[in-house]
Design an enzyme around this catalytic site. Structure first.
Site, mmCIF file in Angstrom:
data_model
loop_
_atom_site.group_PDB
_atom_site.id
_atom_site.type_symbol
_atom_site.label_atom_id
_atom_site.label_comp_id
_atom_site.label_asym_id
_atom_site.label_seq_id
_atom_site.Cartn_x
_atom_site.Cartn_y
_atom_site.Cartn_z
ATOM 1 N N ARG A 1 -8.599 6.999 -5.073
ATOM 2 C CA ARG A 1 -8.461 5.955 -4.063
ATOM 3 C C ARG A 1 -8.462 6.559 -2.667
ATOM 4 N NH1 ARG A 1 -4.610 2.637 -7.195
ATOM 5 N NH2 ARG A 1 -4.607 3.508 -9.287
ATOM 6 N N ASP B 1 -7.375 -2.558 -8.797
ATOM 7 C CA ASP B 1 -5.950 -2.903 -8.762
ATOM 8 C C ASP B 1 -5.720 -4.376 -8.446
ATOM 9 O OD1 ASP B 1 -4.894 -0.583 -9.625
ATOM 10 O OD2 ASP B 1 -4.242 0.155 -7.688
ATOM 11 N N LYS C 1 -2.616 1.019 -18.346
ATOM 12 C CA LYS C 1 -1.712 0.421 -17.372
ATOM 13 C C LYS C 1 -0.537 -0.231 -18.101
ATOM 14 C CE LYS C 1 -2.243 -1.987 -12.961
ATOM 15 N NZ LYS C 1 -3.218 -2.691 -12.114
ATOM 16 N N GLY D 1 1.515 6.929 -6.074
ATOM 17 C CA GLY D 1 1.130 7.530 -7.350
ATOM 18 C C GLY D 1 1.160 6.524 -8.483
ATOM 19 N N ASP E 1 -4.078 2.294 -0.931
ATOM 20 C CA ASP E 1 -3.959 2.855 -2.275
ATOM 21 C C ASP E 1 -4.616 1.961 -3.309
ATOM 22 O OD1 ASP E 1 -1.484 1.323 -1.419
ATOM 23 O OD2 ASP E 1 -1.176 1.333 -3.585
ATOM 24 N N ASN E 2 -5.068 0.762 -2.912
ATOM 25 C CA ASN E 2 -5.789 -0.129 -3.817
ATOM 26 C C ASN E 2 -7.283 -0.163 -3.510
ATOM 27 O OD1 ASN E 2 -3.384 -0.829 -5.061
ATOM 28 N ND2 ASN E 2 -3.053 -2.632 -3.779
ATOM 29 N N ASP F 1 10.296 0.302 -13.929
ATOM 30 C CA ASP F 1 10.337 0.545 -15.375
ATOM 31 C C ASP F 1 9.018 1.066 -15.926
ATOM 32 O OD1 ASP F 1 8.706 -1.699 -15.388
ATOM 33 O OD2 ASP F 1 10.262 -3.052 -16.129
#
Length: 486
Positions: free
Chosen positions: A183, A262, A113, A90, A252-253, A125
C-alpha cells in the site's frame, strides 16, 4: 485445474525479511463452514472449483490447516487516516499466507482476513465478522465484473466463534487475492522512520515484481510513481462513472497497483447525490463521493513525499500535475460510453454535467437511469425517464440536446441499445441487498448470498427470474448506516 494440495507457493515478500513483516500463525475459527466461494477467483490460481466441496477447503481458509510451503506474515505499514498521520498500523487482523504462482506465471497473494491477533492489532481482537466478510466478498467480485480494478475474493468461511462489535456476531474469515498487498502506507512507514535503505529495498522489490518495464527507464523510481498515478487515476474514474463510494480512502487503504482495496463502509449510489457520504463515522464528509477525486490526488501527494529520497521533487510535481487531466479524460470517455456515444464531441462534458445537475435536484436513481436510457429506442426511453425529474423544463432541454448529439453520432437505434447495455449494468450491489443476504447468512442460510453473488457476477446481462435484484431500493434501504466495522 489443481487440487488444494497442488498449489505452488513462491513467497517473494516473505523473503524480504523481518523488517517488512512478522511471522504469525492464523488462529482457527470454531466449527468452520463455507458460506460462499467464487469460481472466477479460484480460476486465478488454477484451483478446481470442485475443491470448494471438500472439508479441507473450509479448514484451510479458517486457520485450521496450512500448506507446508505457506509462510504467514503480518505486514507492517503506516498511513494517513482521515488526514492525520498514524505512525504504525500494519496487518492487525489479516495475514499474507503466501504467494501462489499459477501455470501462466502470474503471482497471487493469498491474504486471510480475520485470522486473529498480530503484533499490529493495537488492542483489537484480530477478528472479522460475517457481516464485513460478506460485504467485502460481494464488492470485490462485483467490481471486477463491472470492469473496475479491484482485489478479488476467493471465499468466506463462517464459524461459531463469537466476536464482539456493537453486539455479539459470528466470527468469519475472508480469503482475499491480489497480485500485491503493498500500500501507499508501506512507503510512508519506511520514509517517516528514516529507514531509507529498507525503503529502497521495498521500491526495488515492487518494481521488479509488478512494474518491470520501469527498469528500462533511465529513472525507474520516477517512472514507477508515474505509473502508480496513472493506474490510480483510471481506478478513480471508474469509481465515479459507476457511482462507487469507497468510504475510507486512507493512504493505508490505497493499493500501489491502483486497485480497489480494503472494503469497509462502501456503497454504490442509489439516488444520485454528489455529496453522498457512505461512512456514518465520516463526520466531516472527507470521503464523500465528490471528494474521492481530490482525496486520491492528496494520497498520491503523500506517496510522492515518501519517495523524495530517491526522486526529485520537481519530477514528482510534474507527475502530480498529470493526475486531473488523466482522470478527466478517462471519466469523460466512460460517461460518453454510458450515454451510447463512441465519437468525441466538444459538448460532451457540458451534456454530462447538465445531466448530473438535473439528477442531483431530482434524486434520480443513478444506475437505473442509464440502463433504462439504453433499454429502448431513445424517444421512448426519454419519455419514460422524464417522469423521474422535478425540473421538467430542464430535462426537456437536456433531452433535446441529447437527441441532437445522438443524431451527430449517426448510429442506428439497435446498435446504440446494444452498446449501452454493455456499458450500463442492470444489477448493482445496493446496500439493502447486501444487508438482506447478510441477515439470512447470520441465521445459517447461505443461499441468498450465493444467489446475489451469482447475479452480480453478470451485472450487464438480462437474467430472467432475477429482476427483483434490479428494482428501485426501498426507502429504508437508502439510509442504512455503514461504519468502518462493517
Amino acid at each position: 485445474m489443481k487440487t488444494l494440495t497442488e498449489l505452488n507457493f513462491d513467497n517473494r515478500f516473505a523473503r524480504l525479511g523481518e523488517v517488512f513483516s512478522t511471522e504469525v500463525m492464523p488462529q482457527p475459527l470454531a466449527e468452520p463452514r463455507l458460506v460462499v466461494a467464487s469460481e472466477a477467483a479460484m480460476a486465478l490460481i488454477d484451483l478446481d472449483p470442485a475443491e470448494a466441496d471438500r472439508p479441507l477447503f473450509a479448514e484451510l481458509f479458517s486457520g485450521h490447516k496450512l500448506w507446508s510451503t505457506a509462510e504467514p506474515r503480518a505486514m507492517v505499514y503506516s498511513g494517513h487516516q482521515f488526514g492525520a498521520y498514524n505512525p504504525q498500523l500494519g496487518d492487525g487482523r489479516g495475514l499474507l499466507l503466501g504467494e501462489v504462482i499459477n501455470d501462466a506465471g502470474d503471482y497471487w497473494d493469498l491474504h486471510l482476513k480475520g485470522a486473529g491477533k498480530t503484533p499490529y492489532s493495537r488492542m483489537g481482537d484480530g477478528r472479522a465478522v460475517l457481516r464485513s466478510s460478506i460485504r467485502e466478498f460481494l464488492a470485490s467480485e462485483h467490481l471486477h465484473a463491472l470492469g473496475i480494478p479491484t482485489s478479488r475474493a476467493l471465499c468466506v468461511t463462517s464459524s461459531q466463534t463469537p466476536v464482539y462489535r456493537e453486539r455479539q456476531e459470528r466470527g468469519a474469515m475472508l480469503l482475499r487475492l491480489a497480485p500485491s498487498h503493498v500500500r501507499f502506507g508501506h512507503f510512508e512507514f519506511f520514509y517517516y522512520t528514516r529507514q531509507h535503505d529498507a525503503l529502497r529495498q521495498l521500491l526495488d522489490h515492487v518494481i521488479a515484481c509488478h512494474f518491470p518495464d520501469c527498469l528500462e527507464h533511465p529513472e525507474p523510481y520516477r517512472s514507477f510513481f508515474r505509473q502508480v498515478l496513472e493506474r490510480t487515476a483510471g481506478m478513480i474514474a471508474r469509481w465515479q462513472a459507476y457511482g462507487f463510494c469507497h468510504g475510507v480512502m486512507n493512504t493505508d487503504n490505497m493499493s500501489i497497483l491502483g486497485i480497489t482495496f480494503d472494503f469497509g463502509p462502501y456503497a454504490f449510489l442509489d439516488d444520485f447525490d454528489a455529496r453522498f457520504i457512505c461512512n456514518h463515522s465520516d463526520d466531516t464528509g472527507r470521503y464523500s463521493f465528490e471528494n474521492q477525486v481530490p482525496i486520491a490526488h492528496w494520497n498520491l501527494a503523500a506517496l510522492a513525499q515518501a519517495l523524495t529520497p530517491f526522486v526529485e521533487v520537481g519530477a514528482l510535481r510534474e507527475s502530480m500535475d498529470l493526475f486531473l487531466p488523466l482522470y478527466e479524460a478517462q471519466w469523460l470517455a466512460l460517461m460518453r460510453g454510458r450515454l451510447g456515444f463512441v465519437q468525441a464531441d466538444d459538448g460532451d462534458q457540458a451534456l454530462i454535467q447538465d445531466l448530473l445537475k438535473l439528477m442531483q435536484g431530482s434524486a434520480v436513481d443513478y444506475t437505473r437511469f442509464f440502463r433504462e436510457l439504453g433499454d429502448s429506442p431513445a424517444e421512448q426511453a426519454l419519455s419514460r425517464l422524464r417522469e423521474d425529474f422535478v425540473d421538467l423544463q430542464g430535462f426537456d432541454r437536456w433531452a433535446q440536446a441529447y437527441r441532437q448529439r445522438s443524431e451527430r453520432e449517426g448510429t442506428d437505434q439497435a446498435a446504440r441499445q446494444t452498446r449501452m447495455q454493455a456499458a450500463n449494468p442492470k444489477y448493482i450491489l445496493r446496500n439493502y441487498l447486501a444487508q438482506q443476504a447478510i441477515e439470512a447468512a447470520e441465521q445459517g442460510d447461505y443461499e441468498p448470498v450465493r444467489e446475489l453473488h451469482a447475479v452480480l457476477s453478470r451485472p450487464f446481462d438480462e437474467q430472467p427470474g432475477m429482476e427483483r435484484y434490479a428494482q428501485r431500493p426501498p426507502e429504508w434501504g437508502k439510509h442504512l448506516e455503514i461504519s468502518c466495522s462493517s
